[in-house]
Scaffold this active site. Structure first.
Site, short mmCIF file in Angstrom:
data_model
loop_
_atom_site.label_atom_id
_atom_site.label_comp_id
_atom_site.label_asym_id
_atom_site.label_seq_id
_atom_site.Cartn_x
_atom_site.Cartn_y
_atom_site.Cartn_z
N TYR A 116 0.86 -1.14 0.06
CA TYR A 116 -0.13 -0.04 0.07
C TYR A 116 0.82 1.20 -0.09
O TYR A 116 1.63 1.48 0.85
CB TYR A 116 -0.85 0.03 1.45
CG TYR A 116 -1.99 -1.09 1.24
CD1 TYR A 116 -3.30 -0.51 0.64
CD2 TYR A 116 -1.84 -2.26 1.44
CE1 TYR A 116 -4.32 -1.71 0.66
CE2 TYR A 116 -2.68 -3.26 1.43
CZ TYR A 116 -4.07 -2.92 0.94
OH TYR A 116 -4.90 -3.94 1.02
N CYS A 117 0.96 1.70 -1.18
CA CYS A 117 1.97 3.06 -1.30
C CYS A 117 0.98 4.14 -1.17
O CYS A 117 0.00 4.51 -1.81
CB CYS A 117 2.38 2.96 -2.98
SG CYS A 117 3.54 4.19 -3.15
#
EC number: 1.8.4.12
Length: 144
Positions: A116-117
Site C-alpha cells: 500500500y503506497c
C-alpha cells in the site's frame, strides 16, 4: 460520517492535502512528511480521522512514499481500478471520507504480497504515546 463540503475541506486542509485527497493528486516522492517516520503509532485519514494503517505494518519500499503491507481494517479501504497516466493501477480510497490515499501494488513483502503506497498528505500520524489522549486508546493493543 458525512463527507464535509469542498469549501469546508479547503479551509481545513493544507493545499497539498486537498490536492491529494480531493483531486486524486500525488505528492513528490521522498519529500513528504511520513516517508521516513519510524515511530510507533497509527496513521489516520486526514479528512475523517478514521484509523487506516499501523506503523507495525510500515516498511521502506524505497519508492519515496510511506508503504504498508496491510490496512488496520480492510473495511475502511476501498480499492478502484485507476487507468490514469496511461497505466492500469489499483487506487486506494478511504471508505468514509472518500479520500484518495494512494495505490496498492502486488509487490509487497508481507504474506499477502501487497504494498500500500500511500501519500503522507492523506494521513495524520498519531504516536503510540498519544493514542489514548487523541481518542484512539482502543488501538494501543496493536503495540502490545
Amino acid at each position: 460520517m458525512t463527507k464535509p463540503q469542498k469549501d469546508e475541506l479547503k479551509k481545513k486542509l493544507t493545499p497539498i492535502q486537498y490536492f491529494v485527497t480531493q483531486e486524486n493528486g500525488t505528492e513528490p516522492p521522498f519529500q513528504n512528511e511520513y516517508y521516513e517516520t519510524e515511530e510507533e503509532g497509527i496513521y489516520v485519514d486526514v479528512v475523517s480521522g478514521k484509523p487506516l494503517f499501523s506503523s507495525k505494518d510500515k516498511y521502506d519500499a524505497g519508492c519515496g512514499w510511506p508503504s504498508f503491507t496491510k490496512p488496520i481494517d480492510e473495511a475502511e479501504i476501498i480499492e478502484k481500478e485507476d487507468r490514469s497516466h496511461f497505466m492500469v493501477r489499483t487506487e486506494v480510497r478511504s471508505k468514509n471520507a472518500d479520500s484518495h490515499l494512494g495505490h496498492v501494488f502486488p509487490d509487497g513483502p508481507g504474506p499477502n504480497g501487497l504494498r500500500y503506497c500511500i501519500n503522507s498528505a492523506a494521513l495524520r500520524f498519531i504516536p503510540k504515546a498519544k493514542l489514548k489522549e487523541a481518542g484512539y486508546g482502543a488501538y494501543e493493543k496493536l503495540f502490545d
